[in-house]
Write an enzyme that holds these catalytic residues in place. Structure first.
Site, PDB file in Angstrom:
ATOM      1  N   HIS A 244     -13.707  95.731 104.125  1.00 45.81           N
ATOM      2  CA  HIS A 244     -13.643  95.788 102.659  1.00 45.81           C
ATOM      3  C   HIS A 244     -12.325  96.440 102.249  1.00 45.81           C
ATOM      4  O   HIS A 244     -12.206  97.663 102.193  1.00 45.81           O
ATOM      5  CB  HIS A 244     -14.841  96.579 102.108  1.00 45.81           C
ATOM      6  CG  HIS A 244     -15.017  96.456 100.624  1.00 45.81           C
ATOM      7  ND1 HIS A 244     -16.180  95.981 100.052  1.00 45.81           N
ATOM      8  CD2 HIS A 244     -14.192  96.740  99.585  1.00 45.81           C
ATOM      9  CE1 HIS A 244     -16.055  95.993  98.733  1.00 45.81           C
ATOM     10  NE2 HIS A 244     -14.847  96.459  98.429  1.00 45.81           N
TER      11      HIS A 244
ATOM     12  N   HIS B  11      -8.949  95.524  99.478  1.00 42.09           N
ATOM     13  CA  HIS B  11      -8.392  94.636  98.457  1.00 42.09           C
ATOM     14  C   HIS B  11      -6.877  94.541  98.600  1.00 42.09           C
ATOM     15  O   HIS B  11      -6.192  95.564  98.646  1.00 42.09           O
ATOM     16  CB  HIS B  11      -8.737  95.156  97.061  1.00 42.09           C
ATOM     17  CG  HIS B  11     -10.188  95.047  96.710  1.00 42.09           C
ATOM     18  ND1 HIS B  11     -10.697  93.973  96.008  1.00 42.09           N
ATOM     19  CD2 HIS B  11     -11.240  95.862  96.973  1.00 42.09           C
ATOM     20  CE1 HIS B  11     -12.002  94.147  95.844  1.00 42.09           C
ATOM     21  NE2 HIS B  11     -12.353  95.284  96.423  1.00 42.09           N
TER      22      HIS B  11
ATOM     23  N   ASP C 171      -4.599  93.637  96.450  1.00 41.08           N
ATOM     24  CA  ASP C 171      -3.868  94.227  95.328  1.00 41.08           C
ATOM     25  C   ASP C 171      -4.130  95.720  95.196  1.00 41.08           C
ATOM     26  O   ASP C 171      -3.528  96.382  94.348  1.00 41.08           O
ATOM     27  CB  ASP C 171      -4.198  93.496  94.015  1.00 41.08           C
ATOM     28  CG  ASP C 171      -5.692  93.409  93.745  1.00 41.08           C
ATOM     29  OD1 ASP C 171      -6.486  93.763  94.628  1.00 41.08           O
ATOM     30  OD2 ASP C 171      -6.071  92.976  92.640  1.00 41.08           O
TER      31      ASP C 171
ATOM     32  N   GLY D 124     -15.456  93.196  90.340  1.00 38.61           N
ATOM     33  CA  GLY D 124     -15.279  93.578  88.944  1.00 38.61           C
ATOM     34  C   GLY D 124     -16.427  94.452  88.495  1.00 38.61           C
ATOM     35  O   GLY D 124     -17.352  94.750  89.257  1.00 38.61           O
TER      36      GLY D 124
ATOM     37  N   HIS E 184     -20.038  92.376  95.748  1.00 38.93           N
ATOM     38  CA  HIS E 184     -19.950  93.763  95.282  1.00 38.93           C
ATOM     39  C   HIS E 184     -21.258  94.091  94.552  1.00 38.93           C
ATOM     40  O   HIS E 184     -21.563  93.481  93.524  1.00 38.93           O
ATOM     41  CB  HIS E 184     -18.787  93.926  94.311  1.00 38.93           C
ATOM     42  CG  HIS E 184     -17.461  94.151  94.956  1.00 38.93           C
ATOM     43  ND1 HIS E 184     -16.765  93.151  95.603  1.00 38.93           N
ATOM     44  CD2 HIS E 184     -16.687  95.269  95.044  1.00 38.93           C
ATOM     45  CE1 HIS E 184     -15.619  93.643  96.051  1.00 38.93           C
ATOM     46  NE2 HIS E 184     -15.551  94.926  95.732  1.00 38.93           N
TER      47      HIS E 184
ATOM     48  N   GLU F  66     -22.635  99.659  93.477  1.00 38.35           N
ATOM     49  CA  GLU F  66     -21.568 100.640  93.351  1.00 38.35           C
ATOM     50  C   GLU F  66     -21.621 101.239  91.947  1.00 38.35           C
ATOM     51  O   GLU F  66     -22.002 102.386  91.755  1.00 38.35           O
ATOM     52  CB  GLU F  66     -20.198 100.011  93.605  1.00 38.35           C
ATOM     53  CG  GLU F  66     -19.049 100.999  93.465  1.00 38.35           C
ATOM     54  CD  GLU F  66     -17.688 100.322  93.451  1.00 38.35           C
ATOM     55  OE1 GLU F  66     -16.701 101.025  93.700  1.00 38.35           O
ATOM     56  OE2 GLU F  66     -17.625  99.111  93.163  1.00 38.35           O
TER      57      GLU F  66
ATOM     58  N   ASP G 159     -11.464 100.115 100.746  1.00 38.57           N
ATOM     59  CA  ASP G 159     -11.492  99.579  99.391  1.00 38.57           C
ATOM     60  C   ASP G 159     -10.070  99.345  98.891  1.00 38.57           C
ATOM     61  O   ASP G 159      -9.576  98.232  98.937  1.00 38.57           O
ATOM     62  CB  ASP G 159     -12.271 100.494  98.450  1.00 38.57           C
ATOM     63  CG  ASP G 159     -12.830  99.747  97.246  1.00 38.57           C
ATOM     64  OD1 ASP G 159     -12.755  98.505  97.227  1.00 38.57           O
ATOM     65  OD2 ASP G 159     -13.366 100.397  96.333  1.00 38.57           O
TER      66      ASP G 159
END
Length: 363
Positions: A19, A21, A23, A176, A203, A206, A294
């Site tokens: 996991h 990202h 960006d 998101g 996701h 969370e 993350d």
């Protein structure tokens, strides 16, 4: 002999990351370079150290929504094929330098179209960067294409995942803000992926609680849960004994992997501290827990640092770190024979060598 490794020890271990990202892990120097090249005007500073500090400070708000705002700048400079390929290649470099042997890195193609790229061009640029990293460094990186849960392009992105699954895309994800955007809004995408025998993670659990996890599993059929930290809400601990509710029991029995990201969970308010993070209890109860980063830039972290924090908080040794790592490799979307090859040929031998190479005994 289970021992307590140092951060330097952990960096040498063969690790697996599920996991992360794209960006959320851009080098500050690269953000500044790409902003200058593209004419992006909105960076808070063009000093690399200052920009790194800004990202970390802005991410410590305790709000998932505020945390997600930091991506405006990284996404803003990732709008050309050259920028995407560079960020992907540097991601591979950074992960390899941290001792990671297999990673799955996710990105949302729909967020990189402002300068005229097509979805296909975005995916191909990222795949090119990771392919070069593998050729140069040996690190294996599979990509997950992500749909944004507040948008309406999930079926289109799911079709993209299937179209490129033989070229390096190993699965699909939605991401998101969870509140108000349940995964069931994207059922057509998940049903399509199931018909196509494709892998996907969601996701869930969370920023929102048990209903998000329940929908992700029972309505959408998720193979893994992105974070899943709120499964703790279905576990009652009284007098040192844990009693699992129906959902938690199901998640454990079915060995549904939890992609946990301790530092990020604290920043978004999903956990109060590393010592109080549910990962400690979930590991004791033998859930299929994995440890992840993350967003390495926003959290100022790496996978080795995440492990080092858990070592400090819970007294973990090499046996525990190997357990988390094997969990992750078992749960990867890579083909079975590749997972087995890495577990038996790389991960277990690597941990065995470190475990018996004279590391300090537990205090």
């Amino acid at each position: 002999m289970n021992v307590r490794p140092t951060l330097d020890d952990v960096r040498r271990a063969p690790k697996v990351l599920l996991h992360d990202h794209l960006d959320g892990g851009v080098r500050p120097e690269t953000v500044i370079d790409l902003a200058r090249e593209s004419g992006y005007p909105d960076l808070p500073t063009t000093d690399p150290d200052g920009l790194r500090a800004w990202f970390e400070d802005a991410s410590n708000s305790g709000s998932l929504e505020r945390y997600l705002e930091t991506f405006t700048h990284t996404v803003g400079v990732m709008q050309s094929a050259e920028a995407l390929a560079r960020v992907a290649y540097e991601c591979g470099q950074d992960l390899a330098a941290d001792g990671i042997v297999y990673a799955e890195v996710r990105f949302a193609p729909e967020q990189h179209l402002r300068a005229g790229l097509t979805l296909e061009q975005v995916v191909e640029a990222v795949l090119d960067g990771f392919a070069r990293a593998r050729r140069d460094l040996g690190i294996r990186v599979g990509t997950l294409v992500t749909a944004m849960r507040h948008q309406a392009r999930s079926r289109e992105i799911a079709e993209l995942a299937v179209r490129y699954r033989d070229a390096g895309v190993v699965g699909f994800d939605i991401a998101g803000a969870e509140a108000g955007y349940p995964p069931t809004r994207h059922l057509d995408a998940f049903e399509y992926l199931q018909r196509e025998n494709a892998h996907f993670t969601i996701h869930a659990g969370e920023g929102f609680g048990l209903p998000s996890i329940w929908q992700a599993i029972q309505w959408c059929g998720a193979d893994r849960l992105g974070h899943g930290v709120r499964i703790i809400d279905d576990i009652d601990v009284t007098g040192g004994e844990a009693r699992l509710g129906r959902l938690a029991d199901y998640v454990r029995d079915k060995r549904i992997p939890l992609e946990m990201c301790p530092t990020s969970n604290i920043q978004t308010g999903a956990a109060k501290s590393i010592a109080e993070h549910p990962i400690g209890l979930l590991r004791r109860l033998s859930f299929r827990v994995t440890v992840n980063t993350d967003n390495r830039l926003m959290s100022g972290t790496s996978l080795s640092r995440e492990f080092a924090k858990l070592i400090d908080a819970f007294g973990y040794g090499w046996d525990d770190l190997q357990w988390f790592t094997v969990n992750a490799m078992k749960s990867a979307f890579a083909p079975f024979n590749e997972r087995l090859e890495l577990i038996n040929g790389v991960i277990k031998p690597g941990f065995a060598q470190l475990k018996w190479s004279g590391a300090r005994p537990l205090a």
